[in-house]
Scaffold this active site. Structure first.
Site, PDB file in Angstrom:
ATOM      1  N   CYS A   2     -45.143   3.723  -6.180  1.00  0.00           N
ATOM      2  CA  CYS A   2     -45.339   5.073  -5.648  1.00  0.00           C
ATOM      3  C   CYS A   2     -44.411   5.359  -4.466  1.00  0.00           C
ATOM      4  O   CYS A   2     -44.052   4.455  -3.720  1.00  0.00           O
ATOM      5  CB  CYS A   2     -46.769   5.237  -5.157  1.00  0.00           C
ATOM      6  SG  CYS A   2     -48.005   4.874  -6.389  1.00  0.00           S
ATOM      7  N   ARG A  27     -37.539   4.308  -7.489  1.00  0.00           N
ATOM      8  CA  ARG A  27     -38.576   3.282  -7.343  1.00  0.00           C
ATOM      9  C   ARG A  27     -39.457   3.179  -8.589  1.00  0.00           C
ATOM     10  O   ARG A  27     -40.173   2.199  -8.740  1.00  0.00           O
ATOM     11  CB  ARG A  27     -39.459   3.586  -6.131  1.00  0.00           C
ATOM     12  CG  ARG A  27     -38.705   3.525  -4.823  1.00  0.00           C
ATOM     13  CD  ARG A  27     -39.568   3.999  -3.686  1.00  0.00           C
ATOM     14  NE  ARG A  27     -40.623   3.068  -3.368  1.00  0.00           N
ATOM     15  CZ  ARG A  27     -40.513   2.054  -2.519  1.00  0.00           C
ATOM     16  NH1 ARG A  27     -39.365   1.852  -1.917  1.00  0.00           N
ATOM     17  NH2 ARG A  27     -41.522   1.257  -2.276  1.00  0.00           N
ATOM     18  N   GLY A 101     -50.807   2.150  -3.008  1.00  0.00           N
ATOM     19  CA  GLY A 101     -51.553   0.889  -2.908  1.00  0.00           C
ATOM     20  C   GLY A 101     -52.795   0.934  -3.772  1.00  0.00           C
ATOM     21  O   GLY A 101     -52.924   1.790  -4.664  1.00  0.00           O
ATOM     22  N   GLU A 470     -35.742  -5.422 -19.818  1.00  0.00           N
ATOM     23  CA  GLU A 470     -36.036  -4.364 -18.844  1.00  0.00           C
ATOM     24  C   GLU A 470     -35.402  -3.037 -19.239  1.00  0.00           C
ATOM     25  O   GLU A 470     -36.049  -2.010 -19.168  1.00  0.00           O
ATOM     26  CB  GLU A 470     -35.470  -4.736 -17.464  1.00  0.00           C
ATOM     27  CG  GLU A 470     -36.316  -5.683 -16.674  1.00  0.00           C
ATOM     28  CD  GLU A 470     -35.754  -5.897 -15.279  1.00  0.00           C
ATOM     29  OE1 GLU A 470     -34.601  -6.352 -15.159  1.00  0.00           O
ATOM     30  OE2 GLU A 470     -36.456  -5.607 -14.309  1.00  0.00           O
ATOM     31  N   LYS A 580     -39.019  -0.292  -8.720  1.00  0.00           N
ATOM     32  CA  LYS A 580     -38.016  -1.054  -7.969  1.00  0.00           C
ATOM     33  C   LYS A 580     -38.672  -2.030  -6.995  1.00  0.00           C
ATOM     34  O   LYS A 580     -38.204  -3.146  -6.822  1.00  0.00           O
ATOM     35  CB  LYS A 580     -37.104  -0.075  -7.217  1.00  0.00           C
ATOM     36  CG  LYS A 580     -35.931  -0.740  -6.515  1.00  0.00           C
ATOM     37  CD  LYS A 580     -34.925  -1.284  -7.503  1.00  0.00           C
ATOM     38  CE  LYS A 580     -33.804  -2.055  -6.854  1.00  0.00           C
ATOM     39  NZ  LYS A 580     -33.124  -2.931  -7.819  1.00  0.00           N
TER      40      LYS A 580
HETATM   41  C1  AGP Z   1     -35.410  -7.170 -11.523  1.00  0.00           C
HETATM   42  O1  AGP Z   1     -34.511  -6.587 -12.393  1.00  0.00           O
HETATM   43  C2  AGP Z   1     -36.765  -6.617 -11.585  1.00  0.00           C
HETATM   44  N1  AGP Z   1     -36.766  -5.239 -11.226  1.00  0.00           N
HETATM   45  C3  AGP Z   1     -37.880  -7.453 -10.984  1.00  0.00           C
HETATM   46  O2  AGP Z   1     -38.034  -8.600 -11.734  1.00  0.00           O
HETATM   47  C4  AGP Z   1     -37.721  -7.841  -9.502  1.00  0.00           C
HETATM   48  O3  AGP Z   1     -36.726  -8.814  -9.380  1.00  0.00           O
HETATM   49  C5  AGP Z   1     -39.053  -8.379  -8.969  1.00  0.00           C
HETATM   50  O4  AGP Z   1     -40.022  -7.393  -9.065  1.00  0.00           O
HETATM   51  C6  AGP Z   1     -38.944  -8.884  -7.545  1.00  0.00           C
HETATM   52  O5  AGP Z   1     -38.505  -7.907  -6.672  1.00  0.00           O
HETATM   53  P1  AGP Z   1     -37.897  -8.249  -5.269  1.00  0.00           P
HETATM   54  O6  AGP Z   1     -36.623  -8.964  -5.470  1.00  0.00           O
HETATM   55  O7  AGP Z   1     -37.717  -6.907  -4.629  1.00  0.00           O
HETATM   56  O8  AGP Z   1     -38.891  -9.095  -4.534  1.00  0.00           O
END
Ligand code: AGP
Length: 585
Positions: A2, A27, A101, A470, A580
């Protein structure tokens, strides 16, 4: 996940909110909505689908407002529907709340509000009703929000607009929130990137901070620890560097940006890496913690450290609890995260609390970047596509450099980095791009793709397969080629596409697994420095790069996923269901 952008100030709030929410779209979300106070009434407009469809449907850009808030929702409690989209109101309709959240105790709160009429399936709705209830009982707006905030369990950051009150109020609990100091007003956002068009002066909030803001400025109070200070930080990021420019998508822009990033590794001051290595040298075991792509980076780092004789283990955030009784006093943690806000890691940070922590993190100012003893910022610039590309390769380079400092001989590795700079031309060579086109033409119709490699090649295969699923939604699975015969070989049938990620390290051992698969009809697509016509049905050349050979290999894997997604008509920047920063459990 969000997104929240709020503004109160002397200017018309609408353009700020519209631009801000567009900058938060990356995001990931499934519905959007805004609450605008034009002085006469509180206008709430929301819908499922894109931010632009809400803006167009309700002519939001033509509206004027003294203050307001815009939100993108990524559904957790309650389906994707207009009602469940935020903002969400109380019974009177005077209060509008947006929330990021999950409120873990919302059931019991809802029961206690049984005289109120609930009209959504969300956990969020308890917030406006609880504020309303407390104000009915004589509390001031501020007191009502404060008591409500203290009652909520779980990660729950929110903004409340009450049309009868001059102040807007924001509370940070768990999910990120930051104040932006504009020329003529105050912003609240879940992500600094939505502020950069207007300001780079920000105040990062702590958990339990309550911010009161209006057209005259803001005040912050921490509800639990009144001694916490709130300094103004300057964000060292340029808004325009995060624009798409000539590229069709952010993902492809970010894949190509990797070529220039090599310069930044060569030029960067390596004091942070040196300091981190001095901490590791004093430690017993090194735990590398990350999720998704960052977990793959952790696997790579752990393998690299073990090759130096260092006791190292890669874990996903949520696995930490299983290690609680094993973690020793002198163990150290390396937290890897692009966003610095991943809840699986944050939720388990208590396991690391009495230990030294090193962060390899892209978003400076994020929660995790502020929780570590030694930060190695990626400095990869803003990464807007949901799928991590340049942040992953940057993390691997920094891990490689860290390993060099650990072995007390960084020079050969820095020289290799210089060679990489000279040699990294994969994605500018027409024959490589043609091969990627040919292969993605084939892959785009697949139901399932197998990625395989061994040693470091296996870790790259994991990441290649993750990228493919993905952004293209094709089932893609990575197997260590030596484990194929223990089960996965049952999946091999005539014509199935197998992508073989061949590193120098793994060339020999990979060949056995590939032969077994080829014998059963697999169509082998080799990505490697050299062709192996006996084994490969197709070949994509990856330019040699000594210690950094993962760099060109990854660029090919990322590009393959990107082109396959585009050929399937998918926008790779915003894959369905993904976000994201994964800020909820
Ligand atoms: C990566 O392509 C993904 N969007 C996902 O696996 C991501 O790496 C994971 O959610 C961890 O995110 P972070 O690196 O912001 O902690």
């Amino acid at each position: 996940m969000c997104g929240i952008i709020a503004y109160a100030g002397k200017d018309n709030a609408v353009p700020y909110l519209v631009n801000g929410i567009r900058d938060l779209e990356y995001r990931g979300y499934d519905s959007a909505g805004c609450a605008l106070d034009n002085g006469d009434q509180l206008v709430i407009r929301k819908d499922v689908g894109s931010v632009n469809s809400v803006i167009r449907k309700y002519g939001v850009e033509q509206l004027n407002a003294k203050r307001g808030v815009f939100h993108t929702r990524w559904a957790t409690h309650g389906g994707i529907s207009v009602q469940n989209a935020h903002p969400i109101s109380d019974c009177s309709g005077d209060i509008a709340v947006v929330h990021n959240g999950i409120i873990e105790n919302y059931d019991s709160i809802k029961e206690s509000l049984n005289t109120h009429k609930f009209s959504t399936e969300t956990d969020t709705e308890v917030i406006p009703h609880m504020v309303e209830e407390k104000m009915r009982l004589g509390k001031s707006f501020r007191e009502a929000v404060k008591e409500t905030a203290l009652k909520l369990e779980g990660a729950s950051s929110f903004v409340v607009l009450n049309r009868n009150e001059k102040d807007m109020i924001a509370v940070k609990k768990g999910s990120p929130l930051v104040i932006g100091l504009g020329e003529n007003g105050t912003f609240i956002s879940s992500d600094v990137q939505s502020l950069l068009r207007y300001t780079n002066k920000v105040v990062y909030l702590h958990d339990n901070d309550l911010v009161t803001f209006n057209d005259g400025g803001y005040t912050v109070e921490n509800l639990v620890n009144p001694n916490l200070t709130h300094k103004v930080d300057t964000v060292d990021l340029d808004y325009h560097s995060a624009e798409k420019g000539k590229f069709e998508h952010y993902m492809i822009k970010e894949i190509y940006e990797q070529i220039d990033l090599v310069n930044s590794f060569l030029e960067r001051d390596k004091k942070d890496i040196e300091y981190a290595s001095s901490l590791i040298k004093k430690a017993n075991r090194v735990y590398l913690v990350g999720s998704g792509t960052s977990y793959h980076a952790s696997l790579y780092g752990a393998q690299l450290f073990r090759s130096l004789g260092i006791d190292a283990l890669a874990l996903q955030g949520q696995e930490l609890k299983n290690y609680g009784r094993i973690i020793k006093d002198n163990d150290i943690f390396i937290i890897i995260s692009q966003s610095g806000e991943t809840s699986d890691v944050i939720a388990n940070i208590d396991y690391m609390k009495d230990h030294k922590k090193i962060g390899i993190i892209n978003v400076e100012g994020s929660y995790l970047s502020r929780s570590v003893d030694a930060l190695i910022p990626l400095k990869a610039g803003v990464e807007k596509a949901v799928a991590a590309t340049k942040t992953f390769t940057s993390t691997l380079v920094l891990l490689r450099l860290l390993a060099a400092y650990l072995s007390d001989d960084a020079e050969p590795i820095i020289n290799d980095l210089k060679l990489l700079k000279l040699n990294i031309y994969n994605l500018t060579v027409p024959s490589v791009l043609e091969a990627i086109e040919r292969v993605s033409d084939r892959l785009k119709d697949d139901k399932s793709i197998i990625y395989t490699g061994t040693e470091d090649g296996f870790i790259l295969s994991l990441e290649g397969a993750l990228k493919m699923k993905e952004v293209s939604y094709i089932h893609a699975e990575a197997f260590d080629s030596s484990s194929i015969k223990h089960g996965p070989i049952a999946l091999i049938e005539n014509g199935i596409d197998v992508i073989a990620v061949t590193t120098k390290n793994s060339k020999e051992s990979l060949a056995y697994g590939l032969e077994e698969m080829k014998a059963r009809g697999a169509h082998i697509i080799g990505i490697s420095e050299e062709n192996n016509p006996k084994l490969f049905d197709e070949f994509i050349k990856s330019v040699p790069a000594k210690s950094f050979e993962f760099y060109p290999l990854l660029m090919v894997l990322q590009m393959l996923a990107y082109r396959t997604a585009v050929k399937r008509g998918i926008n790779p920047d915003k894959p369905r269901n993904l976000a994201k920063s994964v800020t909820v459990k």
